[in-house]
Design a protein around this motif. Sequence first.
Motif, mmCIF file in Angstrom:
data_model
loop_
_atom_site.group_PDB
_atom_site.id
_atom_site.type_symbol
_atom_site.label_atom_id
_atom_site.label_comp_id
_atom_site.label_asym_id
_atom_site.label_seq_id
_atom_site.Cartn_x
_atom_site.Cartn_y
_atom_site.Cartn_z
ATOM 1 N N MET A 1 -54.045 18.742 -27.680
ATOM 2 C CA MET A 1 -53.512 17.750 -28.624
ATOM 3 C C MET A 1 -54.298 17.811 -29.936
ATOM 4 N N ASP A 2 -53.565 17.714 -31.057
ATOM 5 C CA ASP A 2 -54.259 17.718 -32.346
ATOM 6 C C ASP A 2 -54.834 16.329 -32.629
ATOM 7 N N TYR A 3 -56.116 16.300 -32.892
ATOM 8 C CA TYR A 3 -56.743 15.029 -33.270
ATOM 9 C C TYR A 3 -56.515 14.763 -34.765
ATOM 10 N N THR A 4 -56.508 13.520 -35.130
ATOM 11 C CA THR A 4 -56.318 13.160 -36.542
ATOM 12 C C THR A 4 -57.588 13.519 -37.322
ATOM 13 N N PRO A 5 -57.478 14.317 -38.406
ATOM 14 C CA PRO A 5 -58.686 14.627 -39.189
ATOM 15 C C PRO A 5 -59.309 13.346 -39.759
ATOM 16 N N LEU A 6 -60.630 13.366 -39.916
ATOM 17 C CA LEU A 6 -61.331 12.136 -40.313
ATOM 18 C C LEU A 6 -60.831 11.583 -41.659
ATOM 19 N N ASN A 7 -60.481 12.502 -42.615
ATOM 20 C CA ASN A 7 -59.993 11.985 -43.918
ATOM 21 C C ASN A 7 -58.638 11.286 -43.778
ATOM 22 N N VAL A 119 -55.761 -4.994 -37.488
ATOM 23 C CA VAL A 119 -56.485 -4.953 -36.211
ATOM 24 C C VAL A 119 -56.512 -3.520 -35.689
ATOM 25 N N TYR A 120 -57.571 -3.228 -34.962
ATOM 26 C CA TYR A 120 -57.746 -1.908 -34.359
ATOM 27 C C TYR A 120 -57.608 -2.055 -32.839
ATOM 28 N N ILE A 121 -56.659 -1.339 -32.253
ATOM 29 C CA ILE A 121 -56.405 -1.435 -30.806
ATOM 30 C C ILE A 121 -56.796 -0.106 -30.155
ATOM 31 N N ILE A 122 -57.742 -0.169 -29.228
ATOM 32 C CA ILE A 122 -58.250 1.046 -28.575
ATOM 33 C C ILE A 122 -57.810 1.022 -27.108
ATOM 34 N N GLY A 123 -57.208 2.119 -26.641
ATOM 35 C CA GLY A 123 -56.635 2.118 -25.301
ATOM 36 C C GLY A 123 -57.391 2.949 -24.282
ATOM 37 N N PRO A 124 -57.244 2.597 -22.988
ATOM 38 C CA PRO A 124 -57.830 3.383 -21.894
ATOM 39 C C PRO A 124 -56.793 4.375 -21.356
ATOM 40 N N PRO A 150 -54.666 5.728 -28.807
ATOM 41 C CA PRO A 150 -54.512 5.895 -27.358
ATOM 42 C C PRO A 150 -55.658 6.741 -26.802
ATOM 43 N N SER A 151 -55.801 6.719 -25.488
ATOM 44 C CA SER A 151 -56.859 7.518 -24.864
ATOM 45 C C SER A 151 -56.550 9.009 -24.980
ATOM 46 N N GLU A 152 -57.587 9.776 -25.314
ATOM 47 C CA GLU A 152 -57.424 11.230 -25.434
ATOM 48 C C GLU A 152 -57.298 11.895 -24.061
ATOM 49 N N ALA A 153 -57.612 11.140 -22.999
ATOM 50 C CA ALA A 153 -57.559 11.716 -21.643
ATOM 51 C C ALA A 153 -56.125 11.884 -21.152
ATOM 52 N N VAL A 154 -55.150 11.296 -21.861
ATOM 53 C CA VAL A 154 -53.736 11.384 -21.458
ATOM 54 C C VAL A 154 -52.909 11.884 -22.657
ATOM 55 N N PRO A 155 -53.064 13.181 -23.005
ATOM 56 C CA PRO A 155 -52.515 13.688 -24.267
ATOM 57 C C PRO A 155 -50.995 13.596 -24.387
ATOM 58 N N HIS A 156 -50.272 13.779 -23.260
ATOM 59 C CA HIS A 156 -48.804 13.717 -23.357
ATOM 60 C C HIS A 156 -48.351 12.300 -23.694
ATOM 61 N N VAL A 176 -50.750 5.303 -35.734
ATOM 62 C CA VAL A 176 -51.477 5.814 -34.567
ATOM 63 C C VAL A 176 -52.473 6.855 -35.046
ATOM 64 N N VAL A 177 -53.685 6.767 -34.499
ATOM 65 C CA VAL A 177 -54.696 7.803 -34.746
ATOM 66 C C VAL A 177 -54.964 8.478 -33.406
ATOM 67 N N GLN A 178 -54.995 9.807 -33.411
ATOM 68 C CA GLN A 178 -55.284 10.540 -32.173
ATOM 69 C C GLN A 178 -56.732 10.996 -32.202
ATOM 70 N N GLY A 179 -57.402 10.870 -31.058
ATOM 71 C CA GLY A 179 -58.767 11.384 -31.030
ATOM 72 C C GLY A 179 -59.575 10.859 -29.874
ATOM 73 N N GLY A 180 -60.809 11.314 -29.809
ATOM 74 C CA GLY A 180 -61.728 10.900 -28.757
ATOM 75 C C GLY A 180 -62.895 10.143 -29.351
ATOM 76 N N ARG A 181 -64.060 10.478 -28.836
ATOM 77 C CA ARG A 181 -65.254 9.732 -29.214
ATOM 78 C C ARG A 181 -65.553 9.778 -30.721
ATOM 79 N N GLU A 182 -65.481 10.985 -31.300
ATOM 80 C CA GLU A 182 -65.836 11.143 -32.724
ATOM 81 C C GLU A 182 -64.882 10.329 -33.617
ATOM 82 N N GLU A 183 -63.583 10.440 -33.310
ATOM 83 C CA GLU A 183 -62.590 9.712 -34.112
ATOM 84 C C GLU A 183 -62.777 8.197 -33.916
ATOM 85 N N ASN A 184 -63.086 7.808 -32.679
ATOM 86 C CA ASN A 184 -63.302 6.381 -32.425
ATOM 87 C C ASN A 184 -64.514 5.872 -33.201
#
Length: 442
Positions: A1-7, A119-124, A150-156, A176-184
């Motif tokens: 999955m492509d993560y959202t670039p930081l910019n 608001v920022y909503i972070i999912g499991p 959304p959680s990066e552990a469930v890319p689909h 929606v922003v895609q990503g894991g720890r760094e993006e979070n």
Amino acid sequence: MDYTPLNKIQDAFDIQTKALREQKLIDIKTRKSALNTLHATIEKYANEICSALSEDLGKSELLVKMTEIGVVLEEINHYIKNMDEWAKPQVVPNFPSPLDYKGRAPVQSFIQHEAFGIVYIIGPFNYPFNLVLSPLVGAIAAGNRAIIKPSEAVPHTAKIIEKIVSEAFAPQHVAVVQGGREENEALLKLPFNMIFFTGSPAVGKIVMKAASEHLAPVVLELGGKSPFIVFSDADLERAADQVVQGRFTNSGQTCIAPDYVLVDSSVKDAFLKKVIEKVQHDYPDVGSTGKVVTTTQVKRLLSLIERTKGTVVYGGGANPEARTLQATVVDGVDWSDSLMEQELFGPVLPILTFKNAEDVPTLVNSHHPNPLAAYYFTNDIENGKRMADLIASGDAVINGVMLQVVSPYLAFGGIGASGMGEYHGRSGYDVFTHKKSIVVAG
Ligand SMILES: NC(=O)c1ccc[n+]([C@@H]2O[C@H](COP(=O)([O-])OP(=O)(O)OC[C@H]3O[C@@H](n4cnc5c(N)ncnc54)[C@H](O)[C@@H]3O)[C@@H](O)[C@H]2O)c1
């Protein structure tokens, strides 16, 4: 999955900040229409949501329709029906000031619900659709803008969430922003007006610390070791049926799943026999509970099972590469066991016993921080209610399992280490608003 670039993350936030400055209030008609569009878009992509969750977590279509799609659609319907009423200013009695304001006493006093802003909503990962979309419904109904990760552990699933949100909302409203720890971590540096996090207590602490930089209020929906307590007068058939359903659905990856059984030693053998029969019937093979989220998580659970001082009386089989672990029941576990160290979050059920019912609250309260849920099985409802008074937990059910999570009329949330702040139905509207008092002087 492509993560959202930081910019691009910064851009998403800037677009909403600009919109908030130009038009602070999103009127109720616009909010309702947005919720209707969201409802229709979810229905349109129902099949894709089912496929994504089958890929990510091996969930059956029935489970997805009930616990992911259905719950969110019902929540939207409930909001559309009730939000006009909830949004009305609450008129209160005028209260004279003790100071002399030259006779200019209050003539109108009321409390108004005011949206926080962005608001920022972070999912499991475990109910990944429901657990970002349900909070989003509350946030939108209350008049906020939102960014969700959304959680990066469930890319689909993360991908279909993005597709639905970008079709249903303008980026000025929801993104929606895609990503894991760094993006979070990048997102948590931004001055959101509120943060709604669902996940583990460990990451909950990181979120709360980051929020303090901007004094952003937080809601933390966390987990814990939820006890399933069986007293000697319980209907053992029913208790066995409920614990198997609660523990093994979604491969044990449910925040309110019973994490361990604490059963009166006088009925343990009879209860365990029924549990094993039920598991054998419902989950005969490795893989029949669905998938564990990652191979690493399967290995973590296997290592806990390897270190247990108890006896594996059912299950134990696994295929880590296929992310499957057989429904496993472990008897003869005590409080110092490897299986009692942390929330299991997998298809493993340790069985502990007690001798004296009066000791139960102290046993539960002294071995772990406050759990998210507690389940009491007894024919004496008053005993169940008394136990619920004596054991601090996010919520409690007497003679049932996981019934607390579906009602829009109940508040859902943890206490202490299992979280703070409640949502669902009216509570989910309230939690996304500031209560602003307004007084008109005569
Ligand atoms: N109370 C509830 O409603 C509820 C519901 C579902 C799950 N849970 C809890 O969630 C946990 C399981 O979900 P999970 O494994 O996805 O949780 P998690 O805490 O590992 O991840 C949640 C989110 O935090 C982000 N994240 C992970 N590590 C991070 C780090 N070091 N820094 C910054 N961000 C990070 C992830 O990208 C993810 O979006 C369990 O503890 C469970 O009980 C609670």
